[in-house]
Design a protein around this motif. Structure first.
Motif, PDB file in Angstrom:
ATOM      1  N   UNK A   1       0.371 -41.823  45.142  1.00 54.66           N
ATOM      2  CA  UNK A   1       0.579 -41.254  43.808  1.00 54.66           C
ATOM      3  C   UNK A   1      -0.698 -41.317  42.981  1.00 54.66           C
ATOM      4  N   UNK A   2      -1.437 -42.424  43.089  1.00 46.93           N
ATOM      5  CA  UNK A   2      -2.694 -42.564  42.357  1.00 46.93           C
ATOM      6  C   UNK A   2      -3.725 -41.543  42.843  1.00 46.93           C
ATOM      7  N   UNK A   3      -3.801 -41.335  44.159  1.00 50.38           N
ATOM      8  CA  UNK A   3      -4.711 -40.327  44.703  1.00 50.38           C
ATOM      9  C   UNK A   3      -4.349 -38.931  44.220  1.00 50.38           C
ATOM     10  N   UNK A   4      -3.055 -38.633  44.175  1.00 50.21           N
ATOM     11  CA  UNK A   4      -2.629 -37.322  43.694  1.00 50.21           C
ATOM     12  C   UNK A   4      -2.942 -37.161  42.211  1.00 50.21           C
ATOM     13  N   UNK A   5      -2.790 -38.246  41.451  1.00 54.92           N
ATOM     14  CA  UNK A   5      -3.123 -38.194  40.026  1.00 54.92           C
ATOM     15  C   UNK A   5      -4.616 -37.929  39.836  1.00 54.92           C
ATOM     16  N   UNK A   6      -5.455 -38.622  40.600  1.00 55.43           N
ATOM     17  CA  UNK A   6      -6.899 -38.398  40.501  1.00 55.43           C
ATOM     18  C   UNK A   6      -7.262 -36.985  40.942  1.00 55.43           C
ATOM     19  N   UNK A   7      -6.575 -36.476  41.949  1.00 54.57           N
ATOM     20  CA  UNK A   7      -6.848 -35.126  42.432  1.00 54.57           C
ATOM     21  C   UNK A   7      -6.484 -34.051  41.432  1.00 54.57           C
ATOM     22  N   UNK A   8      -5.550 -34.334  40.542  1.00 51.18           N
ATOM     23  CA  UNK A   8      -5.139 -33.329  39.562  1.00 51.18           C
ATOM     24  C   UNK A   8      -6.017 -33.322  38.316  1.00 51.18           C
ATOM     25  N   UNK A   9      -6.927 -34.295  38.187  1.00 52.26           N
ATOM     26  CA  UNK A   9      -7.791 -34.366  37.006  1.00 52.26           C
ATOM     27  C   UNK A   9      -8.951 -33.387  37.120  1.00 52.26           C
ATOM     28  N   UNK A  10      -9.430 -32.928  35.974  1.00 55.86           N
ATOM     29  CA  UNK A  10     -10.644 -32.115  35.968  1.00 55.86           C
ATOM     30  C   UNK A  10     -11.838 -33.042  36.140  1.00 55.86           C
ATOM     31  N   UNK A  11     -13.011 -32.464  36.314  1.00 58.34           N
ATOM     32  CA  UNK A  11     -14.215 -33.267  36.525  1.00 58.34           C
ATOM     33  C   UNK A  11     -14.498 -34.151  35.317  1.00 58.34           C
ATOM     34  N   UNK A  12     -14.365 -33.608  34.113  1.00 56.32           N
ATOM     35  CA  UNK A  12     -14.648 -34.407  32.918  1.00 56.32           C
ATOM     36  C   UNK A  12     -13.607 -35.516  32.743  1.00 56.32           C
ATOM     37  N   UNK A  13     -12.344 -35.229  33.050  1.00 58.22           N
ATOM     38  CA  UNK A  13     -11.307 -36.259  32.959  1.00 58.22           C
ATOM     39  C   UNK A  13     -11.543 -37.361  33.987  1.00 58.22           C
ATOM     40  N   UNK A  14     -11.976 -36.971  35.170  1.00 62.38           N
ATOM     41  CA  UNK A  14     -12.255 -37.945  36.215  1.00 62.38           C
ATOM     42  C   UNK A  14     -13.440 -38.825  35.829  1.00 62.38           C
ATOM     43  N   UNK A  15     -14.473 -38.231  35.237  1.00 63.80           N
ATOM     44  CA  UNK A  15     -15.626 -39.012  34.782  1.00 63.80           C
ATOM     45  C   UNK A  15     -15.216 -39.990  33.687  1.00 63.80           C
ATOM     46  N   UNK A  16     -14.337 -39.572  32.799  1.00 64.32           N
ATOM     47  CA  UNK A  16     -13.842 -40.462  31.746  1.00 64.32           C
ATOM     48  C   UNK A  16     -13.056 -41.626  32.351  1.00 64.32           C
TER      49      UNK A  16
END
Length: 134
Positions: free
Chosen positions: A83-98
């Motif tokens: 679930x955590x991997x899927x959550x990270x996969x759904x983030x945009x690049x800027x959200x992931x960097x944050x």
């Protein structure tokens, strides 16, 4: 200087058909006339296999990867991890960097707390060895 052959001219015209770079000089009928419906087949005489057995290996490899078993790296993952991997996969690049910045800040804060607790333990002599046991 050599002049282009008829085949080279047709290839150049075909390359310009869809691009519109010739100012619309080529009509769709010109493009249709240049279209080839020829089917090329794999010929062992024209395109011999460079390394014997590679084609069989590639076929077996792709059929094995299409099976329903999960990959090796997913075997040890729990449902929360997936679930955590899927959550990270759904983030945009800027959200992931944050999110990464937040994790770095959390790690820094934990390091400061650990340093504070280690200093506290040193002053309280919690970490010193007993004198009788060496």
């Amino acid at each position: 200087m050599t002049s282009p052959t008829g085949r080279q001219i047709k290839i150049k015209m075909a390359a310009n058909c869809g691009s519109g770079s010739a100012g619309g000089a080529y009509q769709s009928t010109d493009c249709d006339r240049l279209l080839s419906l020829e089917k090329l087949r794999a010929s062992p005489e024209l395109w011999p296999e460079q390394i014997p057995g590679v084609a069989d290996f590639a076929t077996n490899r792709t059929s094995a990867s299409n099976s329903n078993s999960p990959p090796k790296w997913m075997a040890d993952l729990e449902k929360d991890d997936i679930n955590l991997l899927q959550e990270f996969g759904s983030l945009t690049a800027s959200q992931l960097m944050e999110k990464v910045r937040g994790l770095q800040n959390l790690a820094y804060q934990l390091g400061l707390e650990e340093s504070h607790e280690m200093t506290r333990g040193k002053f309280l002599n919690i970490l010193s060895r007993p004198k009788g046991r060496i």
